[in-house]
Design an enzyme around this catalytic site. Structure first.
Site, PDB file in Angstrom:
ATOM      1  N   HIS A  15      -3.782  -3.079  -4.989  1.00 60.68           N
ATOM      2  CA  HIS A  15      -3.527  -3.302  -3.070  1.00 60.68           C
ATOM      3  C   HIS A  15      -5.538  -4.014  -3.178  1.00 60.68           C
ATOM      4  CE1 HIS A  15      -6.016   0.432  -2.855  1.00 60.68           C
ATOM      5  NE2 HIS A  15      -4.694   0.948  -3.042  1.00 60.68           N
ATOM      6  N   GLY A  16      -5.784  -4.345  -2.106  1.00 62.40           N
ATOM      7  CA  GLY A  16      -6.612  -4.942  -1.721  1.00 62.40           C
ATOM      8  C   GLY A  16      -8.200  -4.317  -2.412  1.00 62.40           C
TER       9      GLY A  16
END
Length: 158
Positions: A15-16
């Site tokens: 994810h980010g």
């Protein structure tokens, strides 16, 4: 043996924070996701491929294949960042003779039988035993959401 530059338990896998913060900090060239369930789910694999930064290669592997590849030095000098949903996979790596000095605990959601170590990190008794066993191998375990956050020692929070 392969060049493991980071290990993280994070239920969200890529994810980010992982795709940008951790891979940049560690200068990762390959993200290795180890999960025996994810390898059987085409939608999960497609999502991971889309989330992987373009400057990194991606391996989505079972624990058995990961052990085989890491022991055979398949990746040469590539800087590998390993991400798993569960600590048990890191214990299995250690039991197979694959060494790494540090494990970062990221997002582990709370369940009925879990104890909160800090916001976003919950462990149940089974996971606590696995983490304690990982510590017994000499691995330092810390809680850290992003590279900019303060490192918190697992042993002090358990």
């Amino acid at each position: 043996m392969s060049n493991i530059v980071g290990c993280r338990v994070d239920e969200r896998l890529i994810h980010g924070q992982v795709a940008t913060g951790w891979t940049n900090k560690l200068k990762s060239q390959r993200i290795m996701v180890i999960d025996n369930k994810v390898i059987k789910n085409d939608i999960d694999k497609m999502a991971l491929k889309m989330a992987c930064p373009p400057n990194c290669k991606l391996s989505i592997l079972s624990i058995e294949t990961a052990v085989k590849n890491l022991l055979s030095d398949k990746y040469g000098e590539e800087r590998i960042f390993i991400v798993c949903k569960e600590p048990k996979y890191f214990l299995e790596l250690l039991e197979a003779g694959i060494k790494f000095p540090e494990l970062i605990l990221g997002n582990i959601s709370g369940k009925d039988d879990s104890k909160m170590l800090r916001r976003s990190v919950y462990v149940n008794d089974k996971q606590r035993l696995e983490l304690d066993s990982i510590c017994d191998y000499g691995v330092t375990i810390g809680l850290q959401m992003t590279p900019a956050d303060t490192w918190e020692n697992y042993k002090e929070l358990r």
